[in-house]
Design an enzyme around this catalytic site. Sequence first.
Site, PDB file in Angstrom:
ATOM      1  N   LYS A  89      -6.588  -0.793 -12.830  1.00 43.01           N
ATOM      2  CA  LYS A  89      -5.756  -0.237 -11.759  1.00 43.01           C
ATOM      3  C   LYS A  89      -4.341  -0.780 -11.900  1.00 43.01           C
ATOM      4  CE  LYS A  89      -7.536   0.457  -7.196  1.00 43.01           C
ATOM      5  NZ  LYS A  89      -8.260  -0.150  -6.060  1.00 43.01           N
TER       6      LYS A  89
HETATM    7  C1  E4P Z   1      -8.407   1.800  -2.766  1.00 38.28           C
HETATM    8  O1  E4P Z   1      -8.612   1.893  -3.957  1.00 38.28           O
HETATM    9  C2  E4P Z   1      -7.881   0.605  -2.134  1.00 38.28           C
HETATM   10  O2  E4P Z   1      -8.513  -0.481  -2.745  1.00 38.28           O
HETATM   11  C3  E4P Z   1      -8.165   0.502  -0.685  1.00 38.28           C
HETATM   12  O3  E4P Z   1      -8.866   1.628  -0.229  1.00 38.28           O
HETATM   13  C4  E4P Z   1      -6.967   0.148   0.167  1.00 38.28           C
HETATM   14  O4  E4P Z   1      -7.372   0.165   1.504  1.00 38.28           O
HETATM   15  P1  E4P Z   1      -6.638  -0.560   2.719  1.00 38.28           P
HETATM   16  O5  E4P Z   1      -5.473   0.252   3.129  1.00 38.28           O
HETATM   17  O6  E4P Z   1      -7.697  -0.615   3.783  1.00 38.28           O
HETATM   18  O7  E4P Z   1      -6.252  -1.926   2.215  1.00 38.28           O
END
Ligand code: E4P
Length: 230
Positions: A89
Amino acid sequence: MAIFLDTGKIEEIEKYMKMGIIRGVTTNPTILLRSGVTGGKEAIKKASIDIANLIKPYPLSVEITTNDLLEMMDQAREFSTWADNINVKITIHGPNGELDNLGVVHALETKHDIRVNVTAMMSAQQGFLAAMAGATFVSIFAGRVNNMGYNACIEIKKLRKVLDDFDLKAKIIIGSTREVLNIIEWLGAGAHIVTVVPKFLEAMIVHPYSKETVQQFLMDAKKAEEMLGK
Ligand code: E4P
């Protein structure tokens, strides 16, 4: 594809893999920390290998933890050797809007045969350019978009349309779930995948009226057996 689990907790992943209802896992440094993965890169490596093996052949996203370009490339190359089903990522840009990350994404996908999930995006236009750069997955944080007062469904719909129109291979992952209804809502808007926190999966399955119905069935079955026995 449909549902990924947004967690680093192995017991949760095991639980939903057994049910056959998840098709991948996403993590980020915040999620791993919350899941009790402390101890730097070695701990991330161990947790990632354990999860990747558990969900094989489904994909696991592991986030790059640096903003230095050379280190990003090194980490991406290293993480992708941990297991065949790991993708890396990378955020859409740097902490101050630096533009170099898409070049890294392009190089990893086209020259190093490494799958990339471009993350921390809030709009269709970001997702479109990440897909153009060659990303396998493009992640929009729809809960954060909604928190800012915009309708994430509009961005998801726009993004899906341009990906389809231009025949781009990227799959849309929507994350940052805030409510149970988000999952079906975002899939309906055009997401290929919604990555869900475990508590919402349980809430999707259990319904109070289903509970009452099951209780009634069991009670009546027992009564019928007793009547037969008499
Ligand atoms: C997605 O890949 C992210 O890891 C995650 O959903 C971010 O979510 P948040 O806004 O609850 O931190």
